[in-house]
Scaffold this motif. Sequence first.
Motif, PDB file in Angstrom:
ATOM      1  N   UNK A  79       0.848  -1.248  -0.001  1.00 33.21           N
ATOM      2  CA  UNK A  79      -0.141  -0.031  -0.002  1.00 33.21           C
ATOM      3  C   UNK A  79       0.951   1.113   0.075  1.00 33.21           C
ATOM      4  N   UNK A  82       2.035   1.786  -3.454  1.00 31.08           N
ATOM      5  CA  UNK A  82       1.140   2.268  -4.250  1.00 31.08           C
ATOM      6  C   UNK A  82       0.634   4.035  -4.185  1.00 31.08           C
ATOM      7  N   UNK A  84      -0.641   4.995  -1.325  1.00 28.87           N
ATOM      8  CA  UNK A  84      -1.846   5.236  -0.496  1.00 28.87           C
ATOM      9  C   UNK A  84      -1.370   5.520   0.839  1.00 28.87           C
ATOM     10  N   UNK A  85      -0.548   4.807   1.485  1.00 29.03           N
ATOM     11  CA  UNK A  85      -0.244   5.143   2.786  1.00 29.03           C
ATOM     12  C   UNK A  85       1.340   5.840   2.573  1.00 29.03           C
ATOM     13  N   UNK A 100      -1.804  -1.336  -9.063  1.00 28.56           N
ATOM     14  CA  UNK A 100      -1.793  -2.101  -7.870  1.00 28.56           C
ATOM     15  C   UNK A 100      -3.204  -3.094  -8.152  1.00 28.56           C
ATOM     16  N   UNK A 102      -4.273  -4.766  -5.219  1.00 24.22           N
ATOM     17  CA  UNK A 102      -4.317  -5.338  -3.923  1.00 24.22           C
ATOM     18  C   UNK A 102      -5.751  -5.792  -3.296  1.00 24.22           C
ATOM     19  N   UNK A 103      -6.614  -5.411  -4.098  1.00 27.49           N
ATOM     20  CA  UNK A 103      -7.993  -5.534  -3.757  1.00 27.49           C
ATOM     21  C   UNK A 103      -8.940  -5.797  -4.716  1.00 27.49           C
ATOM     22  N   UNK A 105     -11.597  -5.480  -5.513  1.00 29.64           N
ATOM     23  CA  UNK A 105     -12.846  -4.417  -5.616  1.00 29.64           C
ATOM     24  C   UNK A 105     -12.477  -3.068  -5.943  1.00 29.64           C
ATOM     25  N   UNK A 106     -11.242  -2.694  -6.378  1.00 24.51           N
ATOM     26  CA  UNK A 106     -10.845  -1.507  -6.781  1.00 24.51           C
ATOM     27  C   UNK A 106     -11.498  -1.005  -8.095  1.00 24.51           C
ATOM     28  N   UNK A 107     -12.396   0.152  -7.935  1.00 29.55           N
ATOM     29  CA  UNK A 107     -13.257   0.704  -8.821  1.00 29.55           C
ATOM     30  C   UNK A 107     -14.300  -0.384  -9.352  1.00 29.55           C
TER      31      UNK A 107
ATOM     32  N   UNK B 114     -11.813   1.558  -0.835  1.00 33.86           N
ATOM     33  CA  UNK B 114     -10.903   0.496  -1.759  1.00 33.86           C
ATOM     34  C   UNK B 114     -10.069   1.155  -2.652  1.00 33.86           C
ATOM     35  N   UNK B 115     -10.583   2.421  -3.279  1.00 31.55           N
ATOM     36  CA  UNK B 115      -9.698   2.921  -4.287  1.00 31.55           C
ATOM     37  C   UNK B 115      -8.635   3.968  -3.643  1.00 31.55           C
ATOM     38  N   UNK B 116      -9.019   4.358  -2.339  1.00 33.41           N
ATOM     39  CA  UNK B 116      -7.943   5.260  -1.590  1.00 33.41           C
ATOM     40  C   UNK B 116      -7.006   4.449  -0.823  1.00 33.41           C
ATOM     41  N   UNK B 117      -7.080   3.091  -0.663  1.00 36.12           N
ATOM     42  CA  UNK B 117      -6.112   2.319   0.174  1.00 36.12           C
ATOM     43  C   UNK B 117      -5.150   1.691  -1.066  1.00 36.12           C
ATOM     44  N   UNK B 118      -5.238   1.922  -2.142  1.00 39.34           N
ATOM     45  CA  UNK B 118      -4.364   1.399  -3.064  1.00 39.34           C
ATOM     46  C   UNK B 118      -3.951   2.141  -4.399  1.00 39.34           C
TER      47      UNK B 118
END
Lengths: 248, 277
Positions: A79, A82, A84-85, A100, A102-103, A105-107, B114-118
């Motif tokens: 993260x 990417x 984000x952090x 990225x 990572x998840x 469900x992005x978008x 979910x968008x902000x965390x990656x």
Amino acid sequence: MTKASITVSDLTIRFPVYGADAKSLKKALARAVSVGGALGRHAGVTDVTALANVNLQLKAGDRLGLIGHNGSGKTTLLRALSGAYEPDEGTIDVHGRIAALLDLSLGIDSTATGYENIRLRGRIAGLSTREIDERMDEIAEFTGLGPFLSMPVKTYSAGMQGRLAFAAATALEADVLLMDEWIAVGDAEFQKLAHKRLLKLVERAGILVLATHEAPLLKLYCNKVMKLEGGVASEVMDIRRLDELLAG
Amino acid sequence: MDSATHMLRTGRRGALFQLQMALRDLQNSFARIGLAWSLATHDVGSRYRGSVLGPFWITLSMGLMVLGIGFLYASLFNLALDQFLPYVALGIVFFGVMTGIINEGCDTFVHAASMLSQTSLPMFTFVWRVVFRNLINLAHHLVIVVGMLAFYGQWKVANVPLALLGIFLMLLNASWASLLAGIASARFRDIPQIVISVMQFAIFMTPVFWLPDRFGKHQVFLDFNPFYHLLQSVRAPLLGQTVSGHSYVVLVTMAVVGWLVTFLVFARTRRRIVHYL
């Protein structure tokens, strides 16, 4: 094309983890009134040091595998890479377009169709509507989902969602690909396609950072490996020393 | 995922640095304003997917509400329809834009988790997404506004520029409130209920369904209602009435002070918002 590179120096990331009580304004106010303490501090908020003094240097063509137990900081590092952090200390310097995964469900809007989701992802990745249209056929073919692409994503199985996400993300000619665990989605046929895509990325002198627990995957895709333990990183080692790291 | 080919993040601290980063976030959001628009159109489109009328459901349901409330209150208070219907239509439509931006502001960051965390997408992109989404809704409602005014012969193109200024001031103020609600709701999960209650209370305390002159000698209290000035700056010009200079002073002051405070809060919490989620 810019030459991909990742330079991380002395990266420390701490973040507060908010318990259910800390997320309630009412409770925070009640506490502040009864104890006379400052608002929102202490109770229910735990500061976690997710990464401590991580150093990492990757150049074009590197494929780094991240290993470590759950909660060792693999995802936090991804993260952070990417964008984000943000670091609490140290710096992260990444050259190249970052993608990225990572998840899943992005978008991804589960009520929208596969096509709409590809569009949405493309827009998030910085493509113009026209660029997306130009690539749509190729992406659609790569997903192998055929007529399902006109159906809402909520009707997809996890494997199909994975195909869609992977196809959309890797179609963007990213230089730096960050992936967490789930590369094992999809059936054998898709695995083969995904494999080809990743090799192409490596040929294009991109960088892959992959977090996974599976040794065979690491050996297949990575040429370097790093172990995280409680937020502390080992040195970056050659993949041939993987068994040594896993044993240690 | 981002189109930028270079990303540098440092752990530098200090208020000035955080302020700089907040400004850069704002800049980047303008550089990619098209993304906010795409997200907003997607939101509106997906909400009405599969329905015959599509987004024109927005128009239809608003039209029915305006007519229902218009006829009811006109007969309750014994008002002339040609005066009251356009008045109440404008009030409901434009108060709805404010309510929409502020209430939906609560979900700005929570929905984008979910968008902000990656990605390193600008936070402000999601603020503009909420504003655009409500502007698209407004565009669908304009049919009712213009239609109602034209039907009663009160539509004048000459009134439009001043009304546009009013809409601009309204958006300027609603957007800072929206961002502030978004940050607060990400941190404290009980904020949305509070915001919704406040906005519900506000719609009854503001002359939307009733005429301010019915308030008699209590009219001075309207001066303390920010929503009254916000609504007045759009509604009055379209009805051919004048907006008092005092209203503009209030609106501009509120925008400047509101944005200053909100921006400072944003600068301070920006890097933490993703951890709140």
